[in-house]
Scaffold this active site. Structure first.
Site: not given
Ligand code: GLU
Length: 345
Positions: A86, A83, A208, A260, A278
């Site tokens: 993003k 993430s 993605y 988060y 994560v």
């Molecule tokens: N690949 C994870 C997902 O799409 C991303 C998780 C993350 O780092 O928040 O669920």
């Protein structure tokens, strides 16, 4: 064969570079030594590849806007960006479409819901922000290109500019993300139903999943952070990664939504734009000054790297890095980055 003169010259250069930021180096060594034995948290295991991470891995890297680098521990260890990618894709969506068009597809509101929740804003049908999965899939949809291969090349090129080297996707992580990504698929189809993304859901999800599976180390994260701190120009390569006008969009979303369900407390206590993933990575930005990259896989209950959060708390407090710190007179990280003997000039 290098000549002796050549070797001596190189040695002198290396010594000069190493000493250039020596006072901060001992600060970072000290932080690393104190936090390496923290054994709280749990390595992500929703896919087998992540569960293989060594909980002991721990690296910290700090890069200044003038391109100096200080780093300790496992700063070369590669891991999947997840993430942390993003906000950077949000930035590229802004470049491709402009603010109005992007904000019609994704809101900028923090959400108390989980990062992977299947929920959209009830009145506008927009995902809450670009840093939850729904919003990230909506921004991935906005990455332009004639076909999939051009879209993925453009996406990878964005990260190459931020990092300053070619980037690669970890194929087994990508395959796992794709095989297990049913929730993300559900989110994609829900957004297609509401006309929030275009009718190429599978392709956008591929994009993605690839973006989440990019391999980086914490040095790379620090350079990416320093690029944002430097108004969009990579301080090591001099290459522009994002137009300066969009840097504030990216940073403000990171400040309000980057950590988060700890985002509010993070903004309150640490006060720096940041994003975690994560895989155990965190990027934090001290605008106009530094990028900070931390890697340590064990995550707390909210999904943030335990040691990463602790190190950022301490750096912020110790050097008055909080964005809204006023009249701070304590020790300065910038001063510590100056060469020895120059610290108080
Ligand atoms: N690949 C994870 C997902 O799409 C991303 C998780 C993350 O780092 O928040 O669920």
């Amino acid at each position: 064969m290098p000549t002796d003169a050549h070797t001596n010259h190189l040695d002198a250069l290396v010594t000069k570079l190493k000493s250039a930021a020596a006072p901060f180096r001992s600060t970072l060594n000290d932080l690393h030594a104190r936090y390496k034995d923290v054994n709280d948290g749990k390595v992500a295991d929703y896919i087998p590849e992540l569960a293989k991470s060594d909980p002991k891995w721990f690296g910290i890297s700090v890069v200044s806007v003038d391109g100096q680098v200080v780093e300790v521990g496992d700063f070369q260890q590669l891991f999947s960006i997840q993430s942390v990618s993003k906000p950077f894709v949000f930035g590229q969506a802004l470049e491709d479409h402009g603010r109005a068009e992007v904000l019609a597809k994704v809101s900028v509101e923090p959400t108390g819901e989980a990062f992977n929740s299947i929920v959209l804003d009830e009145t506008t049908n927009r995902p809450f922000n670009p840093l939850v999965n729904a919003g990230a899939i909506a921004t991935a949809d906005l990455i332009d290109g004639r076909d999939f291969s051009e879209r993925i090349s453009r996406l990878l090129a964005v990260f190459s500019r931020y990092i300053g080297r070619p980037v690669y996707v970890d194929n087994s992580i990508f395959m796992s993300e794709r095989t297990t990504g049913h929730r993300n698929r559900a989110i994609g189809h829900l957004m297609l139903n509401f006309g929030m993304i275009r009718d190429r859901v599978e392709e956008t999800l591929e994009l993605y999943f690839q973006q989440c599976s990019l391999l980086v180390n914490c040095h790379d994260l620090a350079v990416m952070g320093a690029t944002l701190a430097n108004r969009g120009t990579n301080p090591i390569t001099g290459e522009r990664a994002i137009k300066a006008e969009y840097v504030k969009d990216v940073l403000s979303i990171m400040l309000s939504c980057g950590m988060y369900d700890y985002a509010g407390e993070w903004a309150y206590r640490v006060g720096l734009p940041a994003k975690s993933g994560v895989g155990g990575g965190i990027v934090a930005v001290v605008p106009g000054q530094f990028g900070i990259g931390i890697f340590s896989p064990p995550l707390d209950a909210k999904g943030n790297s335990v040691r990463g959060v602790q190190v950022c708390h301490e750096l912020s407090e110790r050097f008055g890095l909080h964005a809204f710190e006023a009249g701070y007179t304590g020790p300065s990280m910038k001063e510590q980055f100056r060469p020895h003997g120059d610290a108080h000039k």
